[in-house]
Motif scaffolding. Sequence first.
Motif, PDB file in Angstrom:
ATOM      1  N   ALA A 182       9.930  -5.763   9.265  1.00 60.71           N
ATOM      2  CA  ALA A 182      11.004  -5.268   8.399  1.00 60.71           C
ATOM      3  C   ALA A 182      12.364  -5.757   8.855  1.00 60.71           C
ATOM      4  O   ALA A 182      13.336  -5.681   8.110  1.00 60.71           O
ATOM      5  N   SER A 192       7.840 -10.696   4.582  1.00 66.51           N
ATOM      6  CA  SER A 192       8.414  -9.642   3.750  1.00 66.51           C
ATOM      7  C   SER A 192       7.334  -8.922   2.963  1.00 66.51           C
ATOM      8  O   SER A 192       7.379  -7.713   2.791  1.00 66.51           O
ATOM      9  N   ASP A 193       6.343  -9.659   2.482  1.00 64.42           N
ATOM     10  CA  ASP A 193       5.242  -9.033   1.748  1.00 64.42           C
ATOM     11  C   ASP A 193       4.468  -8.068   2.642  1.00 64.42           C
ATOM     12  O   ASP A 193       4.073  -6.981   2.204  1.00 64.42           O
ATOM     13  N   ASP A 196       6.450  -4.968   3.045  1.00 67.71           N
ATOM     14  CA  ASP A 196       6.368  -4.143   1.842  1.00 67.71           C
ATOM     15  C   ASP A 196       5.072  -3.339   1.815  1.00 67.71           C
ATOM     16  O   ASP A 196       5.046  -2.178   1.405  1.00 67.71           O
ATOM     17  N   ARG A 197       3.983  -3.980   2.246  1.00 70.55           N
ATOM     18  CA  ARG A 197       2.704  -3.274   2.271  1.00 70.55           C
ATOM     19  C   ARG A 197       2.718  -2.154   3.311  1.00 70.55           C
ATOM     20  O   ARG A 197       2.150  -1.080   3.093  1.00 70.55           O
ATOM     21  N   GLN A 198       3.378  -2.419   4.435  1.00 63.51           N
ATOM     22  CA  GLN A 198       3.494  -1.367   5.450  1.00 63.51           C
ATOM     23  C   GLN A 198       4.278  -0.177   4.901  1.00 63.51           C
ATOM     24  O   GLN A 198       3.909   0.981   5.126  1.00 63.51           O
ATOM     25  N   LEU A 199       5.362  -0.467   4.194  1.00 63.76           N
ATOM     26  CA  LEU A 199       6.164   0.614   3.617  1.00 63.76           C
ATOM     27  C   LEU A 199       5.354   1.386   2.579  1.00 63.76           C
ATOM     28  O   LEU A 199       5.397   2.619   2.528  1.00 63.76           O
ATOM     29  N   ALA A 200       4.596   0.666   1.757  1.00 66.36           N
ATOM     30  CA  ALA A 200       3.782   1.334   0.735  1.00 66.36           C
ATOM     31  C   ALA A 200       2.746   2.251   1.382  1.00 66.36           C
ATOM     32  O   ALA A 200       2.501   3.373   0.905  1.00 66.36           O
ATOM     33  N   GLU A 203       4.562   5.326   2.720  1.00 64.17           N
ATOM     34  CA  GLU A 203       4.931   6.227   1.630  1.00 64.17           C
ATOM     35  C   GLU A 203       3.707   6.984   1.112  1.00 64.17           C
ATOM     36  O   GLU A 203       3.798   8.179   0.796  1.00 64.17           O
TER      37      GLU A 203
END
Length: 279
Positions: A182, A192-193, A196-200, A203
Amino acid sequence: MSENPSCIVVGYDGSASADAALAWAASDSATDLRVVLVGTAMDPVLGGYRHVMDRAVEEWRTAATERVAALGRPDATIDVRHGPVVPELLQAAEKASMLVVGSTGHGLAAGTLTGSVSQHVARHAPCPVVVVRPRHSTVVDRIVVGVDDSPESAQALRFACERARRTGEGVTAIHGYFSVLAHVLTFDGAESDVADRQLAAAEKLVRELCRDCAAEFPDVEIEPEAIPVRAGQVLVDASRAASLLVVGSRGRDAFAEMLLGSVSQHVLAHAQCPVAIVR
């Protein structure tokens, strides 16, 4: 965690920090209040009886009696004990719903131990421990709780919701995690992808925890947040706008009996509101 609604125990030693702890505990009018004063009977170095503690404890008893009356809790029980401070507090809290202490203590009491009373009881108490630290903001009405995928985290969230149901506050459940990706600037977007998957995933984790708790506490507003920042730091930052910060203690292995998790230790030292350690 199975909360016993019998009473809230407050460790009191006449200090300004203890006064703050007593005021915090007394605000929960739905629970019985027990104020515990501990005088250390024997000098830890010389081995002689510390008569000065008798005078100090009587002063603390008078101060506690006046304080609970001023706080509208004259029904509070005041319990005077003699012995090592931490073992006496832990014994008093065996059947309590929580143990509340100040973040610092009176010199006579704190001087009988290596390290602070608050750190010791947070490590060993049989019930949730609230360490009352000064609040950065006194106008906020939200409880912040740190969550992850541990059983202690689920217990911490439930504790936060139980208190919020009594106080009418909202709960913000924060999952803080550190992702190197990140913070890496990329040119092809691949990293970056992954970020994003880690953030998803983060969440999703916090949403599911909140959904499960919301079913039990439908009258409590629970807001989920996932933030790619180390948990200790993001919770300390969030504590600036919280009335209470709740975290879980860590595992039950040989070392966990002696030490708190790193996040628990960090927030105890740096949070800008009272901290609850839940096990």
